[in-house]
Design an enzyme around this catalytic site. Structure first.
Site, mmCIF file in Angstrom:
data_model
loop_
_atom_site.group_PDB
_atom_site.id
_atom_site.type_symbol
_atom_site.label_atom_id
_atom_site.label_comp_id
_atom_site.label_asym_id
_atom_site.label_seq_id
_atom_site.Cartn_x
_atom_site.Cartn_y
_atom_site.Cartn_z
ATOM 1 N N TYR A 54 0.776 -1.406 0.084
ATOM 2 C CA TYR A 54 -0.449 -0.194 -0.171
ATOM 3 C C TYR A 54 1.045 1.379 0.200
ATOM 4 O O TYR A 54 2.005 1.733 0.779
ATOM 5 C CB TYR A 54 -1.018 -0.185 1.339
ATOM 6 N N GLU A 56 -0.399 4.809 -0.534
ATOM 7 C CA GLU A 56 -1.226 6.401 -0.289
ATOM 8 C C GLU A 56 -0.402 7.239 -0.413
ATOM 9 O O GLU A 56 0.579 7.131 0.321
ATOM 10 C CB GLU A 56 -2.651 6.248 0.283
ATOM 11 N N ASP A 200 -8.601 13.621 -24.482
ATOM 12 C CA ASP A 200 -8.685 11.675 -24.008
ATOM 13 C C ASP A 200 -7.956 11.362 -25.105
ATOM 14 O O ASP A 200 -8.729 11.120 -26.142
ATOM 15 C CB ASP A 200 -10.224 11.976 -23.933
ATOM 16 N N THR A 226 -5.422 6.139 -21.062
ATOM 17 C CA THR A 226 -5.164 4.604 -20.512
ATOM 18 C C THR A 226 -3.595 4.100 -21.308
ATOM 19 O O THR A 226 -3.105 4.974 -21.773
ATOM 20 C CB THR A 226 -5.995 3.675 -20.952
ATOM 21 N N LYS A 229 -3.944 0.682 -24.487
ATOM 22 C CA LYS A 229 -4.140 0.489 -25.991
ATOM 23 C C LYS A 229 -3.815 0.011 -26.802
ATOM 24 O O LYS A 229 -2.362 -0.557 -26.750
ATOM 25 C CB LYS A 229 -5.298 1.339 -25.797
ATOM 26 N N ARG A 235 -2.663 -2.706 -17.734
ATOM 27 C CA ARG A 235 -3.942 -1.919 -17.741
ATOM 28 C C ARG A 235 -4.289 -0.705 -16.721
ATOM 29 O O ARG A 235 -4.049 -1.214 -15.611
ATOM 30 C CB ARG A 235 -5.381 -2.900 -17.260
#
Ligand code: DSN
Length: 416
Positions: A54, A56, A200, A226, A229, A235
């Site tokens: 983790y 953050e 985008d 993203t 692609k 991903r």
């Protein structure tokens, strides 16, 4: 030890489905415009122990200890993203494109403010203001559409609409528009009304990285993408912005929208960005476009109605109305014959989104496995046979066999 031996022993059900999916990806011609094949190096980083951690916060300012390695990994990913796209600032934490886009709205506007984006049925994305998305529920949306005659963006109309509605954010970008975007014109429109220009570039980020699509980075206030692609990474998502917006964007991603970043994905993004910085990625991107054009020309010759008359990026949008078959019937028959794509609405479609008039396909994945113009001609021939007779099971089966034979000669990256 055999790959995935532990998984095989512990959960043979999931193991065998992954094996089947790997075989499907090997044996079929994958032409969903948003998909690709990642390298083994990317897969390895993505499947690593980094998933256990983790983190953050951001490098040097985390809320939990033990970030000695994570900080370095995230910093490397950020530096590579900045280098590849020439950006002032990069945030590599968005879980994917939709959260990245939500972070942009959170950074710049309040509920009820006006945004302007390309309408979903005209190739825009859900997050560009569709009524079913939070972007369309929380904001006042003014959608621009494609020109009815040409199927192209009409920058004059977009300017008029912007002047009339004074949006706070103008979204440029798409998931089904087969042409390049004129970011200079979008900048002029945004400046005219004092809007933030948000691009985008999820679909064409790899083409930008490879230098075969104009870059939005010099023009846009903020760019989202993203990473999986045409960019051919895991991903995930990224945001690039001008230095003046860096703080707002970082705060919007964390703690605004997300919790801890997916560190295994961050590492895999870093690896994919290293690959995209290699000179060979330029050849890859150029071949994606050459393949799309070759396929478009071959299908046009066979009487297919390509929206905008062709393509200058990685994707084709085809209206099948003149072929007397719906997009869904065609897509299902194509899948049965080993050519995987998706049914898609076309601009001003009179059919419903769940059974629209068109299909969308892209060349990023097939280019990754080494297909070139010659293979595009074969695909066009097969597609035409299938779409002309979608119920001829025998023919579909025969083509599926031929597709498999062709695929066997082009092992994709990342697969055994
Ligand atoms: N689902 C993606 C696509 O296929 O274009 C967009 O996020």
């Amino acid at each position: 030890m055999h790959r995935m031996e532990n998984l095989k022993n512990y959960d043979s059900e999931i193991y065998s489905l992954i094996e089947k999916e790997e075989k499907r990806q090997f044996d079929k011609i994958r032409m969903i415009a948003s998909e690709n094949y990642v390298s083994k190096a990317v897969l390895e980083a993505s499947g690593s122990v980094l998933t256990n951690k983790y983190s953050e916060g951001y490098a040097g300012k985390r809320y939990y200890e033990g970030q000695q390695n994570i900080d370095e990994i995230e910093t490397i990913a950020i530096e590579r993203a900045k280098e590849l796209f020439g950006a002032d600032h990069a945030n590599v934490q968005p879980y994917s494109g939709s959260p990245a886009n939500m972070a942009v709205y959170l950074a710049f506007i309040k509920p009820g403010d006006t945004i302007m984006g390309l309408a979903l049925p005209h190739g825009g994305h859900l997050t560009h203001g569709s009524k079913v998305s939070i972007s369309g529920k929380y904001f006042n949306v003014v959608s621009y559409e494609l020109d009815k005659e040409t199927g192209l963006l009409n920058y004059g109309t977009i300017m008029e609409l912007a002047k009339e509605h004074k949006p706070k954010i103008i979204v440029a970008g798409h998931s089904a528009y087969p042409r390049q975007l004129d970011f200079k014109k979008f900048r002029e429109i945004a400046d005219e009304v004092g809007a933030i220009l948000f691009v985008d570039m999820a679909h064409f980020a790899g083409l930008v990285a490879g230098g075969v699509h104009p870059s939005p980075v010099p023009y846009a206030d903020v760019v989202s993408t993203t990473t999986h692609k045409s960019l051919r990474g895991p991903r995930g998502g990224m945001l690039l912005c001008k230095e003046e917006h860096a703080k707002a964007i970082d705060k919007a991603v964390f703690p605004g929208i997300q919790g801890g970043p997916h560190n295994h994905t961050t590492a895999a993004i870093a690896v994919a960005l290293k690959e995209a910085l290699e000179p060979s990625f330029k050849d890859y991107a150029a071949q994606i476009v050459k393949n799309a054009k070759a396929l478009a020309d071959a299908l046009k010759e066979k009487g297919y109605n390509l929206i905008t008359g062709g393509t200058d990026n990685h994707l084709l949008l085809i209206d099948l109305t003149n072929k007397n078959v719906t997009g869904k019937i065609a897509a299902k028959a194509l899948d049965n014959a080993g050519i995987v794509l998706n049914y898609n609405a076309v601009p001003y479609d009179t059919r419903k989104p769940f059974d629209p008039s068109g299909i969308r396909l892209g060349t990023s994945s097939v280019t990754s496995r080494g297909f070139r113009e010659n293979e595009m001609l074969m695909i066009a021939d097969w597609m035409d046979q299938i779409i002309s007779n979608p119920e001829d099971e025998k023919m579909l089966e025969k083509i599926a066999g031929d597709v498999k034979d062709l695929c066997a000669k082009f092992p994709p990256p990342g697969l055994d």
